[in-house]
Design an enzyme around this catalytic site. Structure first.
Site, PDB file in Angstrom:
ATOM      1  CD  GLU A   1      -2.810  -1.140   2.437  1.00  0.00           C
ATOM      2  OE1 GLU A   1      -2.767  -0.191   3.239  1.00  0.00           O
ATOM      3  OE2 GLU A   1      -3.622  -2.080   2.504  1.00  0.00           O
TER       4      GLU A   1
ATOM      5  CD  GLU B   1       8.020 -11.195  -4.503  1.00  0.00           C
ATOM      6  OE1 GLU B   1       6.886 -10.856  -4.856  1.00  0.00           O
ATOM      7  OE2 GLU B   1       8.242 -12.168  -3.779  1.00  0.00           O
ATOM      8  N   GLY B   2      10.197  -7.354  -1.163  1.00  0.00           N
ATOM      9  CA  GLY B   2      10.965  -7.095   0.047  1.00  0.00           C
ATOM     10  C   GLY B   2      12.306  -6.546  -0.367  1.00  0.00           C
TER      11      GLY B   2
HETATM   12  N1  COS Z   1       7.617 -16.719   7.643  1.00  0.00           N
HETATM   13  C1  COS Z   1       6.619 -17.119   8.461  1.00  0.00           C
HETATM   14  N2  COS Z   1       6.167 -16.369   9.497  1.00  0.00           N
HETATM   15  C2  COS Z   1       6.749 -15.180   9.702  1.00  0.00           C
HETATM   16  C3  COS Z   1       7.802 -14.706   8.887  1.00  0.00           C
HETATM   17  C4  COS Z   1       8.235 -15.540   7.830  1.00  0.00           C
HETATM   18  N3  COS Z   1       9.214 -15.145   7.011  1.00  0.00           N
HETATM   19  N4  COS Z   1       8.176 -13.493   9.331  1.00  0.00           N
HETATM   20  C5  COS Z   1       7.404 -13.211  10.383  1.00  0.00           C
HETATM   21  N5  COS Z   1       6.550 -14.238  10.615  1.00  0.00           N
HETATM   22  C6  COS Z   1       5.565 -14.328  11.711  1.00  0.00           C
HETATM   23  C7  COS Z   1       6.288 -14.197  13.039  1.00  0.00           C
HETATM   24  O1  COS Z   1       6.702 -15.454  13.516  1.00  0.00           O
HETATM   25  C8  COS Z   1       5.233 -13.579  13.943  1.00  0.00           C
HETATM   26  O2  COS Z   1       4.369 -14.599  14.383  1.00  0.00           O
HETATM   27  P1  COS Z   1       3.571 -14.521  15.790  1.00  0.00           P
HETATM   28  O3  COS Z   1       2.336 -13.759  15.516  1.00  0.00           O
HETATM   29  O4  COS Z   1       3.277 -15.955  16.102  1.00  0.00           O
HETATM   30  O5  COS Z   1       4.461 -13.855  16.784  1.00  0.00           O
HETATM   31  C9  COS Z   1       4.458 -12.688  12.969  1.00  0.00           C
HETATM   32  O6  COS Z   1       4.692 -13.205  11.648  1.00  0.00           O
HETATM   33  C10 COS Z   1       4.888 -11.239  13.012  1.00  0.00           C
HETATM   34  O7  COS Z   1       6.267 -11.193  12.828  1.00  0.00           O
HETATM   35  P2  COS Z   1       7.144  -9.881  13.069  1.00  0.00           P
HETATM   36  O8  COS Z   1       6.787  -9.290  14.401  1.00  0.00           O
HETATM   37  O9  COS Z   1       8.557 -10.217  12.786  1.00  0.00           O
HETATM   38  O10 COS Z   1       6.529  -8.916  11.938  1.00  0.00           O
HETATM   39  P3  COS Z   1       6.955  -7.466  11.505  1.00  0.00           P
HETATM   40  O11 COS Z   1       5.729  -6.646  11.400  1.00  0.00           O
HETATM   41  O12 COS Z   1       8.061  -6.962  12.379  1.00  0.00           O
HETATM   42  O13 COS Z   1       7.478  -7.648  10.006  1.00  0.00           O
HETATM   43  C11 COS Z   1       8.893  -8.284   8.169  1.00  0.00           C
HETATM   44  C12 COS Z   1       8.416  -8.517   9.638  1.00  0.00           C
HETATM   45  C13 COS Z   1       9.797  -7.092   8.060  1.00  0.00           C
HETATM   46  C14 COS Z   1       9.640  -9.568   7.854  1.00  0.00           C
HETATM   47  C15 COS Z   1       7.693  -8.108   7.207  1.00  0.00           C
HETATM   48  O14 COS Z   1       7.016  -6.887   7.437  1.00  0.00           O
HETATM   49  C16 COS Z   1       8.088  -8.150   5.749  1.00  0.00           C
HETATM   50  O15 COS Z   1       8.334  -9.211   5.199  1.00  0.00           O
HETATM   51  N6  COS Z   1       8.155  -6.982   5.073  1.00  0.00           N
HETATM   52  C17 COS Z   1       8.441  -6.912   3.675  1.00  0.00           C
HETATM   53  C18 COS Z   1       7.187  -7.049   2.890  1.00  0.00           C
HETATM   54  C19 COS Z   1       7.456  -7.377   1.451  1.00  0.00           C
HETATM   55  O16 COS Z   1       8.238  -8.252   1.130  1.00  0.00           O
HETATM   56  N7  COS Z   1       6.797  -6.672   0.569  1.00  0.00           N
HETATM   57  C20 COS Z   1       6.977  -6.885  -0.821  1.00  0.00           C
HETATM   58  C21 COS Z   1       5.720  -6.751  -1.523  1.00  0.00           C
HETATM   59  S1  COS Z   1       4.964  -8.209  -1.847  1.00  0.00           S
HETATM   60  S2  COS Z   1       5.351  -8.482  -3.755  1.00  0.00           S
END
Ligand code: COS
Length: 337
Positions: free
Chosen positions: A84, A320-321
């Protein structure tokens, strides 16, 4: 591409697809990326958008939605709608709101930078049922492109990857049946993360394919361009650049293969998946930069392919991140390990 099953490579045979694995897909994506990152991403991102259905769909959802992608007479595309305007790297802060009303949800909000936005037949849309629950409020929905209240906004004018369409999506009081929820309410963030864990080696492979194409151009140019009385490949400064480029491509490819193989074995590959994405795409940027450098002034001109490769490489470090997010994911895994 659809006739060759490239657009649905990961769909299992029982749903009409070829049932290829992650490693197969990585090999395919490298080849497509070698040809054109824009075309490759339109195809690869379609395969990514299928993953939430495969990971979290009910039997009924799989039969309904996967069959549309494998229908060779009328092949259709899907798209993954997470990002978003104010929620890119911080995906859990997304604001698109889903409110339950009886047997359906009403969704309001915007998505941006959606690959295949406006050309897809259906979308996996991530929205929150309660922003105060942060990631635990996020829910994944299957949304038909012709749903009233769904509209396509701005079509982006990009620096590179121009053969794939990138669009804004707008949801205005869009009613989605409750049966279109993937997994359960509040499980959407996990579905998104699990999807990205599997898809990231493929983005690394896009980088490997692109780097290979740029390397081949640079090598062939260095063999025929004569300066100081000999082909520039005979100048050690250029020869060593080419040696480094060749090695980087090899190690980036091996990382992508390893991560993909681990996923196919059912192993935890979060760490390796992130490595594959950022190494594959950082290598693409480095190799494309050097390929332009080897071409000298000609490399900056649109007459030469390396100019396009350079523009395409940049976006791979962001999609993709971002590659910084990959390092964050990887270092978090190291801390937990
Ligand atoms: N695989 C599975 N589960 C995951 C995970 C992964 N890679 N990363 C986090 N989780 C789970 C955690 O275990 C946690 O679970 P609980 O609710 O049981 O505690 C939950 O998700 C939240 O994790 P966390 O607190 O680490 O989340 P954040 O909000 O801090 O975000 C990142 C973590 C930065 C990894 C996430 O926001 C992200 O991937 N951002 C990038 C997004 C992206 O790639 N965008 C591209 C567009 S899509 S084409």
């Amino acid at each position: 591409a659809a006739r060759l099953n490239l657009t649905c490579s990961g769909v299992p045979e029982e749903y009409g697809g070829p049932g290829l694995g992650t490693l197969d897909n990585v090999i395919i994506i490298e080849e497509l990326g070698w040809g054109c990152v824009g075309i490759a991403s339109a195809i690869a991102l379609n395969n990514i958008a299928i993953l939430p259905v495969l990971l979290a769909g009910t039997e009924e959802q799989k039969r309904e939605y996967l069959s549309r992608l494998t229908d060779q007479e009328n092949p259709r595309l899907c798209a993954f709608a997470l990002t978003e305007p104010e929620a890119g790297s911080d995906a859990a802060s997304l604001k698109t709101r889903a409110t339950r009303e009886g047997d359906h949800y009403v969704i309001n909000g915007n998505k941006c930078f959606i690959t295949n936005g406006g050309v897809a037949d259906f979308y996996t849309v991530f929205a929150t049922v309660d922003p105060s629950r942060k990631h635990a409020g996020i829910t994944a929905f299957l949304v038909e492109a012709d749903t009233p209240g769904f509209s396509v906004g701005k079509i982006e004018h990009k620096m590179g990857m121009r053969a794939s369409q990138t669009a804004e999506l707008i949801f205005t009081d869009m009613k989605v049946p409750a049966e279109n929820v993937l997994r359960e309410e509040g499980q959407g963030f996990y579905v998104a993360m699990e999807t990205l864990d599997i898809s990231r080696p493929g983005v690394g492979a896009l980088g490997v394919g692109l780097a290979r194409a740029a390397f081949e151009e640079a090598l062939s140019y260095a063999k025929q361009r004569v300066q100081f009385g000999k082909p520039i490949i005979r100048q050690q400064a250029v020869a060593f650049m080419l040696a480094d480029m060749a090695s980087k491509i090899e190690y980036a490819r091996l990382l992508c293969y390893k991560a993909a193989w681990m996923i196919d074995q059912g192993m935890n590959a979060i760490k390796e998946s992130s490595m594959a994405k950022y190494v594959g795409t950082d290598v693409a940027m480095e190799v494309c930069t050097d390929a332009v450098q080897i071409h000298g002034g000609y490399g900056y001109m649109k007459d030469y392919l390396v100019e396009k490769f350079f523009r395409d490489a940049k976006i791979l470090q962001i999609v993709e991140g971002t590659n910084q997010i990959q390092r964050l994911v990887l270092s978090t895994q190291l801390m937990m390990g």
